[in-house]
Design an enzyme around this catalytic site. Sequence first.
Site, mmCIF file in Angstrom:
data_model
loop_
_atom_site.group_PDB
_atom_site.id
_atom_site.type_symbol
_atom_site.label_atom_id
_atom_site.label_comp_id
_atom_site.label_asym_id
_atom_site.label_seq_id
_atom_site.Cartn_x
_atom_site.Cartn_y
_atom_site.Cartn_z
ATOM 1 N N GLY A 46 -1.390 11.887 46.136
ATOM 2 C CA GLY A 46 -1.591 11.138 47.369
ATOM 3 C C GLY A 46 -0.375 11.311 48.260
ATOM 4 N N GLN A 51 5.664 8.798 54.668
ATOM 5 C CA GLN A 51 6.446 9.734 53.844
ATOM 6 C C GLN A 51 6.788 11.025 54.585
ATOM 7 O OE1 GLN A 51 3.585 9.195 50.385
ATOM 8 N NE2 GLN A 51 5.503 9.469 49.296
ATOM 9 N N CYS A 96 6.512 8.488 42.655
ATOM 10 C CA CYS A 96 6.381 8.579 44.110
ATOM 11 C C CYS A 96 7.193 9.764 44.605
ATOM 12 C CB CYS A 96 6.884 7.292 44.763
ATOM 13 S SG CYS A 96 6.729 7.314 46.554
ATOM 14 N N LEU A 97 6.585 10.552 45.489
ATOM 15 C CA LEU A 97 7.269 11.738 46.009
ATOM 16 C C LEU A 97 8.514 11.349 46.814
ATOM 17 C CD1 LEU A 97 4.075 13.694 47.099
ATOM 18 C CD2 LEU A 97 5.588 14.256 45.167
ATOM 19 N N HIS A 138 -1.190 2.281 46.033
ATOM 20 C CA HIS A 138 0.166 2.820 46.225
ATOM 21 C C HIS A 138 0.308 3.356 47.662
ATOM 22 C CE1 HIS A 138 3.612 5.461 44.596
ATOM 23 N NE2 HIS A 138 3.361 5.999 45.769
ATOM 24 N N GLU A 139 -0.718 4.074 48.142
ATOM 25 C CA GLU A 139 -0.655 4.655 49.500
ATOM 26 C C GLU A 139 -0.766 3.556 50.556
ATOM 27 O OE1 GLU A 139 0.462 7.402 49.321
ATOM 28 O OE2 GLU A 139 -0.268 8.083 47.375
ATOM 29 N N HIS A 142 2.500 1.993 50.971
ATOM 30 C CA HIS A 142 3.399 2.794 51.824
ATOM 31 C C HIS A 142 3.184 2.450 53.298
ATOM 32 C CE1 HIS A 142 5.625 5.652 49.399
ATOM 33 N NE2 HIS A 142 4.551 6.094 48.771
HETATM 34 O O1 GNR Z 1 1.803 11.952 42.951
HETATM 35 C C1 GNR Z 1 1.724 10.722 42.814
HETATM 36 N N1 GNR Z 1 1.320 10.216 41.610
HETATM 37 C C2 GNR Z 1 0.969 8.893 41.423
HETATM 38 C C3 GNR Z 1 0.783 8.446 40.120
HETATM 39 C C4 GNR Z 1 0.411 7.146 39.877
HETATM 40 C C5 GNR Z 1 0.210 6.277 40.930
HETATM 41 C C6 GNR Z 1 0.403 6.690 42.231
HETATM 42 C C7 GNR Z 1 0.771 7.996 42.483
HETATM 43 S S1 GNR Z 1 0.976 8.524 44.128
HETATM 44 C C8 GNR Z 1 2.130 9.825 43.917
HETATM 45 C C9 GNR Z 1 2.366 10.560 45.217
HETATM 46 C C10 GNR Z 1 2.996 9.617 46.219
HETATM 47 O O2 GNR Z 1 4.158 9.331 46.228
HETATM 48 N N2 GNR Z 1 2.195 9.063 47.082
HETATM 49 O O3 GNR Z 1 2.680 8.171 47.971
HETATM 50 NI NI NI Z 2 4.428 7.280 47.021
#
Ligand code: GNR
Ligand code: NI
Length: 174
Positions: A46, A51, A96-97, A138-139, A142
């Site tokens: 995601g 980001q 998270c990236l 999670h997104e 953000h």
């Molecule tokens: O690549 C991602 N893996 C992930 C694993 C578990 C829960 C959420 C994620 S999102 C993350 C990529 C990212 O930072 N998205 O904002």
């Molecule tokens: Ni993230």
Amino acid sequence: MSLRNIIVVPDPLLKQIAQPIETITEDVKKQALDMVETMYDAPGIGLAANQIGCLNRIFVMDTNYRKEESSRKPIIMINPEIVWKSEEISVMEEGCLSIPQQYAEVERPKSVRVKYIDIDGEVREHIGEDLESHCIQHELDHLNGILFIDYLSRLKRNMILRKVEKMKKDGIIL
Ligand code: GNR
Ligand code: NI
């Protein structure tokens, strides 16, 4: 399409609230497609607009990103809103990236129903379970300036932030 730079903590843009998209312009479409390309390149499942330093409400997702390039099915969500969450909770290790190479368990509703606008301007709904549910939440976090480390104790959060600082200092990450 082009790759965008992914910003890393403690960039203040990650703490900002992204604003709703009013019109799906060519620039918005280009941004969304660039986000898809950037997500696969990273690779991640995601990516949210904050980001890549854009404060508008778009995220992209593909929890099956490991599959071959020709059969990829990325989902682009504009102005996403969670309209239902399950009572049942799921615990999953998240990364998270924008917080490279750091992982921690996060508790979230196991299923969510999300309403969004697609790239053609159509209102749609999607039900996500397990990994997809974690990814959607999670997104969406953000877009509201929230990171998964915000759910951890201050001690754990600071440990992670210090590790990322050290990786930057050692030139392991940008
Ligand atoms: O690549 C991602 N893996 C992930 C694993 C578990 C829960 C959420 C994620 S999102 C993350 C990529 C990212 O930072 N998205 O904002
Ligand atoms: Ni993230």
